[in-house]
Each structure stands twice: as C-alpha cells, then as structure tokens.
Design a protein around this motif. Structure first.
Motif, mmCIF file in Angstrom:
data_model
loop_
_atom_site.group_PDB
_atom_site.id
_atom_site.type_symbol
_atom_site.label_atom_id
_atom_site.label_comp_id
_atom_site.label_asym_id
_atom_site.label_seq_id
_atom_site.Cartn_x
_atom_site.Cartn_y
_atom_site.Cartn_z
ATOM 1 N N HIS A 93 71.096 37.805 14.220
ATOM 2 C CA HIS A 93 69.968 38.554 13.922
ATOM 3 C C HIS A 93 68.704 37.704 13.639
ATOM 4 O O HIS A 93 68.751 36.517 14.027
ATOM 5 N N HIS A 122 66.541 36.584 11.397
ATOM 6 C CA HIS A 122 66.099 35.562 10.285
ATOM 7 C C HIS A 122 66.048 34.141 10.862
ATOM 8 O O HIS A 122 66.842 33.765 11.863
ATOM 9 N N ASP A 161 66.783 31.435 9.474
ATOM 10 C CA ASP A 161 67.902 30.399 9.346
ATOM 11 C C ASP A 161 69.131 30.879 10.140
ATOM 12 O O ASP A 161 70.157 30.255 9.920
ATOM 13 N N HIS A 162 68.736 31.858 11.506
ATOM 14 C CA HIS A 162 69.805 32.348 12.204
ATOM 15 C C HIS A 162 69.442 31.932 13.438
ATOM 16 O O HIS A 162 70.245 31.367 14.283
ATOM 17 N N HIS A 169 72.722 44.339 6.477
ATOM 18 C CA HIS A 169 71.862 43.447 6.097
ATOM 19 C C HIS A 169 70.232 43.844 6.657
ATOM 20 O O HIS A 169 69.990 45.100 6.960
ATOM 21 N N ASP A 222 74.894 37.715 8.545
ATOM 22 C CA ASP A 222 74.602 38.104 7.314
ATOM 23 C C ASP A 222 74.967 39.351 6.938
ATOM 24 O O ASP A 222 74.437 40.258 7.501
HETATM 25 ZN ZN LIG Z 1 69.445 37.065 7.257
#
Ligand SMILES: [Zn+2]
Length: 227
Positions: A49, A51, A53-54, A113, A137
């Motif tokens: 996805h 975000h 942090d991914h 999520h 997530d």
């Molecule tokens: Zn996330």
C-alpha cells in the motif's frame, strides 16, 4: 534454496525459485540494518500500500536495480513507475486471481487498512519452493480464513505492533484463521507506539494453534525456508 531476510518493520527480502523479491522495502527506519544501496540483483519490488513506511526506499532500490519491476495494486504501481520515469517498469494488478510473473504467481488480497494511493492490500507470493502471505498493514478480518483456504500459504508474515494494525492477540487469531505452517511477526518495535511483543505473539499462537511454528526474526536476520 529459498530464504526470507527481515530488514525490520514490514520490509522483507524473499529469495524464491531463484528470484529476489523485496516487499515493502523501508530500510532507513530507526532500526536500520542495511543501506538501500547495498541491495542488489533485485527482480521485483512488491508494495502492499501507499503509506511512506511501506513505499519506503522502493524508488532508490528500483533506480539501483534497473531490471527490477514494481508490482502493486494498479494505481500504486503506475504512481511509482511514473516517478521512475519508465511506465514499463510498473506491473499493476488488482485483487483476485494471481498475476503471473515469469514463473511466480502473485495474488493481491484485501487488507483492513487505509492507503493514500489505490486500495490497501496483502499479497501472496507463490513459487515452487514456498507460498508466502505478507498481510501488509491490516486489522484482523474474517476474509483471512478464505485466503488461507484458497492459497494455502506456507508462511504468513503478520503485523503485530497494534495501534495501526493487529496486535499479538488479533494476530494469533489471524494465524488460526490462515493456518500457515510458519508465522513470522512484523511491524513492531520500530516506534514506541508499535508496542506488540513477538514473544507474546509466539505464546498466544502456541496456545491457540500449537502446530504453527512462530519464527521471530530480528532486523538483519535471514531464515532459510524450512517447511
Ligand atoms: Zn499503513
């Protein structure tokens, strides 16, 4: 032989059927063990996805590995390929039957999520050596039982940190729904808010589904796939 290397947070390197696949490669987090520039010979970068942090260091890794392609839900794959300036390097797929990638199969499944680009997903990477479900997530969801029945993942990589995702209690129930042979916890300890403890997860899985082996990896650890 296949292996799974953990870079911390939700970042993994899978070596399956002689292909090197990075999933959610955020390496430059507070528990960093590797520079993105040291990651070589990558075939695919899979993102669950959008975000930060991914997506993480995906662009740097893709730039350093010009043969590597990004595989993600349609909108996210296009977004990354556009940032790379090369639409041909994006493989956009969507939920459903697997995408066929040069011998590997990659199926995107829902994640409970949010995502700023496209829908949030989990992903099942299927090779001859193993089938690996990276849940992205997610909170727990009953669809995990169906995912387990259809794809029969050998290994499940499950978030346990809480706050943004499942905690150890939910992740132990998720393990019971999915029924993998091996469960590996992720998305914990990177920040104080991700409080989930892998030893608690291990204990709860041992109680609920004692036939599932929990493998706890520290950032930098490599586990030779052993099913
Ligand atoms: Zn996330």
């Amino acid at each position: 032989m296949g292996y799974i290397k953990y870079y911390g947070h939700s970042a993994f390197e899978l070596y399956l059927d002689s292909k090197k696949i990075l999933i959610d490669p955020w390496l430059t987090h507070p528990l960093k063990v590797e520079e993105p520039s040291n990651v070589k010979d990558v075939d695919y970068v899979i993102l669950t996805h959008g975000h930060d942090d991914h997506i993480g260091d995906a662009l740097d890794i893709l730039k350093n590995n010009p043969k590597a392609k990004v595989v993600a839900i349609f909108e996210l794959a296009n977004y990354i390929a556009e940032k790379l300036g090369d639409p041909g390097r994006g493989i956009g797929a969507n939920m459903g039957g697997p995408a066929l990638l040069d011998g590997l199969k990659v199926a995107f499944v829902p994640a409970n999520h949010s995502s700023p680009i496209g829908e949030p997903t989990g992903v099942i990477v299927m090779g001859n050596e193993a089938k690996v479900y990276h849940a992205g997530d997610t909170g727990i969801m009953s669809e995990m039982e169906l995912i387990g029945k259809i794809y029969r993942p050998d290994i499940a990589l499950l978030p346990i940190g809480g706050h943004f995702t499942m905690d150890p209690v939910e992740a132990a129930y998720a393990t019971e729904l999915i029924k993998p042979k091996v469960a590996i916890p992720m998305h914990y300890k990177t920040f104080p808010v991700l409080y989930g403890n892998p030893e608690e997860f291990k204990k709860l899985v041992n109680e609920r589904v004692p036939n599932v082996k929990v493998v706890v990896l520290n950032p930098g650890d490599t586990w030779k796939i052993d099913l």
